[in-house]
Design an enzyme around this catalytic site. Structure first.
Site, short mmCIF file in Angstrom:
data_model
loop_
_atom_site.label_atom_id
_atom_site.label_comp_id
_atom_site.label_asym_id
_atom_site.label_seq_id
_atom_site.Cartn_x
_atom_site.Cartn_y
_atom_site.Cartn_z
N GLY A 15 70.98 39.15 -70.39
CA GLY A 15 69.68 39.77 -70.19
C GLY A 15 69.38 40.06 -68.73
CE LYS A 47 64.65 32.37 -73.82
NZ LYS A 47 65.10 31.91 -72.51
N GLY A 86 69.29 33.58 -63.99
CA GLY A 86 68.12 33.66 -64.86
C GLY A 86 67.01 32.73 -64.47
CG ASP A 141 74.71 30.86 -66.99
OD1 ASP A 141 73.54 31.12 -66.61
OD2 ASP A 141 75.61 31.71 -67.04
N GLY A 142 72.10 29.55 -68.27
CA GLY A 142 71.12 29.74 -69.33
C GLY A 142 71.72 30.55 -70.46
CB ALA A 143 71.95 30.97 -73.63
CD GLU A 193 75.18 35.10 -66.99
OE1 GLU A 193 74.07 34.92 -66.48
OE2 GLU A 193 75.34 35.56 -68.14
#
Length: 229
Positions: A99, A124, A29, A84-86, A106
């Site tokens: 997304g 977020k 991401g 990691d992102g979210a 992941e």
């Protein structure tokens, strides 16, 4: 600060948690792109020695180009830390991810990590999850599964590319996005989805994160320690 600047400062802060000789899971991401760049700088200028495990082919390519040695998840004994992102994080530290169509990889990397850090900008954070939920499904029988989702009131839509074709994940599966006004009980809903035949994985992540790094609009990075799973 702009949203992109919040992602930048949060990503660079998260990269500071990486230590020498770690096996590092590297997420996917736009926010994680800043983490990758920061790690690449540390490898180049600080002689940081790490091994990376990617959650997507795109991440693997980008990290390798910056001099980070990349391994497959099955080629390492364990992953020390995954960053990691979210797409969204709720007050109970459940998250929606996927997304970018990488939710399966992941989740595999996350649940094989000793520690997980999520990196987000302030937008977020939500009280309860309320964004579309990605579900990865095998192509065979996917239209039957789509009809079941519709009958359950989940308001499904196919994830399509710019040409109107189904998006394929790195595992060659399809994605169906569910549109619910709010997800009150993410653990229970995740259990319901994963039991449906044809569902490979869903984008609900619960009981996994240890630390959340948030880029705030006032040029401040907030770090929240979460009880480990």
């Amino acid at each position: 600060m702009t949203q992109e600047q919040q992602k930048l400062i949060a990503g660079r802060r998260a990269a500071e948690f990486v230590q020498n000789d770690m096996v590092v899971g590297i997420g996917s991401g736009s926010t994680i792109a800043h983490v990758i760049n920061a790690l690449g700088e540390r490898v180049a200028h600080e002689n940081l020695k790490i091994v990376g495990v990617a959650t997507s082919e795109k991440t693997r390519r980008n990290a390798a180009q910056l001099g980070i040695p990349m391994y497959n998840v099955d080629d390492v004994d364990q992953i020390d830390l995954t960053i990691d992102g979210a797409d969204q994080i709720s007050d109970d530290f459940s998250a929606i991810k996927g997304g970018g169509a990488a939710l399966l990889w992941e989740k595999i990397v996350a649940f094989n990590s000793r520690e997980n850090i999520w990196v987000i900008d302030a937008s977020k954070q939500v009280p309860k999850l309320n964004q579309y939920l990605p579900v990865e499904v095998i192509p065979y029988g996917s239209h039957q599964l789509f009809k079941r989702f519709a009958a359950e009131g989940f308001q499904p839509t196919w994830r399509l590319d710019q040409n109107g074709n189904p998006v394929r994940t790195d595992s060659a599966n399809f994605l169906i996005d569910l549109h619910l006004p709010v997800i009150d009980h993410p653990r229970a809903f995740g259990d319901e989805l994963i039991k449906m035949v044809g569902v490979v994985e869903h984008g609900l992540f619960t009981d996994v994160v240890n630390r959340v790094v948030i880029g705030e609009p006032d040029d401040y990075v907030r770090v929240i320690d979460v009880n480990p799973r």
